[in-house]
Motif scaffolding. Structure first.
Motif, PDB file in Angstrom:
ATOM      1  N   GLY A  24      74.411  61.801  59.322  1.00 51.57           N
ATOM      2  CA  GLY A  24      74.562  62.581  57.707  1.00 51.57           C
ATOM      3  C   GLY A  24      72.847  63.155  57.744  1.00 51.57           C
ATOM      4  N   GLY A  25      72.235  63.483  58.687  1.00 53.93           N
ATOM      5  CA  GLY A  25      70.885  64.897  58.605  1.00 53.93           C
ATOM      6  C   GLY A  25      69.751  63.372  58.148  1.00 53.93           C
ATOM      7  N   SER A  26      68.709  64.225  58.648  1.00 53.93           N
ATOM      8  CA  SER A  26      67.250  63.922  58.020  1.00 53.93           C
ATOM      9  C   SER A  26      67.048  64.084  57.189  1.00 53.93           C
ATOM     10  CB  SER A  26      66.514  63.458  58.999  1.00 53.93           C
ATOM     11  OG  SER A  26      65.646  62.574  58.978  1.00 53.93           O
ATOM     12  N   GLU A  27      66.158  64.023  55.854  1.00 55.84           N
ATOM     13  CA  GLU A  27      65.582  65.434  55.093  1.00 55.84           C
ATOM     14  C   GLU A  27      64.018  65.610  56.005  1.00 55.84           C
ATOM     15  OE1 GLU A  27      68.015  62.879  52.363  1.00 55.84           O
ATOM     16  OE2 GLU A  27      66.891  62.668  54.368  1.00 55.84           O
ATOM     17  N   LEU A  28      63.884  64.727  57.294  1.00 50.88           N
ATOM     18  CA  LEU A  28      62.760  65.247  58.011  1.00 50.88           C
ATOM     19  C   LEU A  28      62.641  66.686  58.628  1.00 50.88           C
ATOM     20  CD1 LEU A  28      61.218  61.843  59.488  1.00 50.88           C
ATOM     21  CD2 LEU A  28      59.834  63.321  58.277  1.00 50.88           C
ATOM     22  N   ASP A  73      64.298  68.586  58.146  1.00 48.87           N
ATOM     23  CA  ASP A  73      64.622  70.242  56.876  1.00 48.87           C
ATOM     24  C   ASP A  73      62.693  70.172  56.935  1.00 48.87           C
ATOM     25  OD1 ASP A  73      67.377  70.351  54.962  1.00 48.87           O
ATOM     26  OD2 ASP A  73      67.280  68.332  56.326  1.00 48.87           O
ATOM     27  N   THR A  74      62.115  69.467  56.684  1.00 49.78           N
ATOM     28  CA  THR A  74      60.654  69.068  56.073  1.00 49.78           C
ATOM     29  C   THR A  74      59.987  70.399  57.554  1.00 49.78           C
ATOM     30  OG1 THR A  74      60.890  67.422  54.595  1.00 49.78           O
ATOM     31  CG2 THR A  74      58.834  67.997  55.461  1.00 49.78           C
ATOM     32  N   ILE A 110      67.903  70.766  68.271  1.00 49.88           N
ATOM     33  CA  ILE A 110      68.849  70.254  67.485  1.00 49.88           C
ATOM     34  C   ILE A 110      68.632  69.621  66.437  1.00 49.88           C
ATOM     35  CG2 ILE A 110      68.223  67.851  68.193  1.00 49.88           C
ATOM     36  CD1 ILE A 110      71.796  67.563  68.490  1.00 49.88           C
ATOM     37  N   LEU A 111      66.943  70.177  66.227  1.00 49.33           N
ATOM     38  CA  LEU A 111      66.606  69.829  64.628  1.00 49.33           C
ATOM     39  C   LEU A 111      66.591  70.414  63.802  1.00 49.33           C
ATOM     40  CD1 LEU A 111      62.997  70.048  64.951  1.00 49.33           C
ATOM     41  CD2 LEU A 111      64.255  67.700  64.117  1.00 49.33           C
ATOM     42  N   HIS A 112      68.035  72.002  64.416  1.00 50.28           N
ATOM     43  CA  HIS A 112      68.441  72.789  63.184  1.00 50.28           C
ATOM     44  C   HIS A 112      69.836  72.097  62.560  1.00 50.28           C
ATOM     45  CE1 HIS A 112      66.402  75.949  63.522  1.00 50.28           C
ATOM     46  NE2 HIS A 112      66.140  76.318  64.604  1.00 50.28           N
ATOM     47  N   ASP A 113      70.517  71.095  63.820  1.00 50.57           N
ATOM     48  CA  ASP A 113      72.082  70.224  63.486  1.00 50.57           C
ATOM     49  C   ASP A 113      71.289  68.820  62.457  1.00 50.57           C
ATOM     50  OD1 ASP A 113      73.155  71.996  65.032  1.00 50.57           O
ATOM     51  OD2 ASP A 113      72.176  71.481  66.680  1.00 50.57           O
TER      52      ASP A 113
END
Length: 354
Positions: A150-154, A156-157, A190-193
């Motif tokens: 589900g992704g990680s807000e980290l 995004d930051t 992969i941080l973008h994903d």
């Protein structure tokens, strides 16, 4: 033959038989197990000096390395729908198909971003393999530990701060350094994903009906420093909306509407109300962090969110016991997974792999 040699031969034969039986016991599950590791921050610091296969092997060495049949390695400095898919996932899927590895059925055991990678695999592998004239893999389930699907807000930051080239908030800088190990990287990969909106757009509803069993940690790897960036309960890296498999990203305190993360039996007003297709949270581990839940150590009793999930005709579940504390109006009731007072979560999972 003298008696001494005879005794040695019998002893050697016994040791050989014991070795064979032990090997069989370690790989006697009905289905084959394939490991899919998670995000490895160190690879962003020096992509050119990264040994992806060696890193993949090291990732699982604490517990799972010698308990699986295969492993899918991938580089964190690349994008999922780019070279991760073409250069790393496809060759392994082709190999598995050609060797008939999954003819009896395969279980993908994932950690962290491996959850997202697995979702992409089960949504695409049949088409890829059929188009190459090969037999699709029979993937019967995934066991997702601290899933970041589900992704990680980290993420995004981190992406925002790293692409901006400066850190306007010392807390942001500190959190990123704790998570990534540095505030200077050579690639974002992969941080973008892993950004929440991006992750939830990748294979959001795969056609496969393979159940996705979830194992959720609820204690921070970083002493709570990263928690302000994550929604609701978290494990230091991913929030409960991701780990539980929630259908939306929101602040959730539990995967169950009747059980708290610590096992207390009571109504949970902030629990997940809807899940992604075929996502079933089983264990909620209050004392475990994002990293420790996949390792061999024991960190306290754990509870159950759902139980007894059907995996291709096999029941996967855990025995539980209830315990009460306090008295009168102060009395509280808890539910725990049997043997979790002595066994770590990974051991508990290993014991129920079909």
């Amino acid at each position: 033959m003298n008696n001494k040699c005879s005794k040695l031969s019998i002893k050697a034969l016994g040791a050989f038989i014991l070795c064979v039986l032990s090997s069989f016991a370690a790989h006697s599950n009905e289905y084959k197990t394939i490991l899919v590791h998670g995000f490895q921050p160190d690879q962003l610091l020096n992509p050119g000096g990264t040994n992806v296969v060696s890193d993949g092997q090291s990732y699982w060495k604490s517990f799972w390395g010698n308990k699986a049949d295969e492993r899918i390695d991938w580089p964190s400095y690349e994008r999922l729908e780019g070279k991760i898919a073409t250069h790393w996932l496809w060759p392994k899927l082709k190999q598995f198909s050609q060797s008939n590895l999954c003819e009896p059925g395969c279980v993908l055991l994932t950690h962290s971003t491996g959850d997202l990678v697995a979702r992409y695999i089960i949504d695409n592998q049949a088409n890829w393999l059929e188009n190459a004239g090969l037999q699709p893999l029979n993937i019967v389930a995934t066991f997702d530990i601290a899933g970041a699907g589900g992704g990680s807000e980290l993420a995004d930051t981190a992406v925002s701060a790293l692409m901006g080239g400066h850190f306007w908030d010392p807390l942001v800088e500190h959190a990123i350094k704790l998570w990534l190990g540095s505030t200077t990287v050579e690639a974002l990969g992969i941080l973008h994903d892993l950004k929440v909106n991006n992750a939830r757009k990748i294979a959001p509803q795969p056609s496969s009906r393979a159940p996705r069993l979830r194992f959720v940690a609820n204690s921070s790897d970083f002493l709570g420093v990263t928690s302000p960036f994550l929604k609701g309960s978290d494990d230091g890296v991913v929030a409960s909306h991701s780990a539980c498999g929630a259908s939306k990203a929101a602040k959730f305190g539990s995967c169950s509407q009747q059980v708290a993360m610590d096992g207390q039996l009571s109504a949970q007003d902030d629990a997940v109300s809807g899940f992604m297709p075929y996502h079933y949270p089983l264990i909620m581990a209050d004392g475990y962090t994002h990293g420790t839940i996949r390792e061999a150590g024991h960190h306290g009793k754990v509870t159950i969110a759902q139980n007894n999930i059907d995996v291709a005709g096999n029941n996967v579940g855990f025995q539980t016991f209830d315990k009460s504390t306090g008295f009168w109006i102060f009395k509280k009731h808890y539910r725990y997974v049997k043997d979790s007072e002595t066994l770590g979560v990974s051991q508990l999972i290993n014991n129920v792999l079909p």
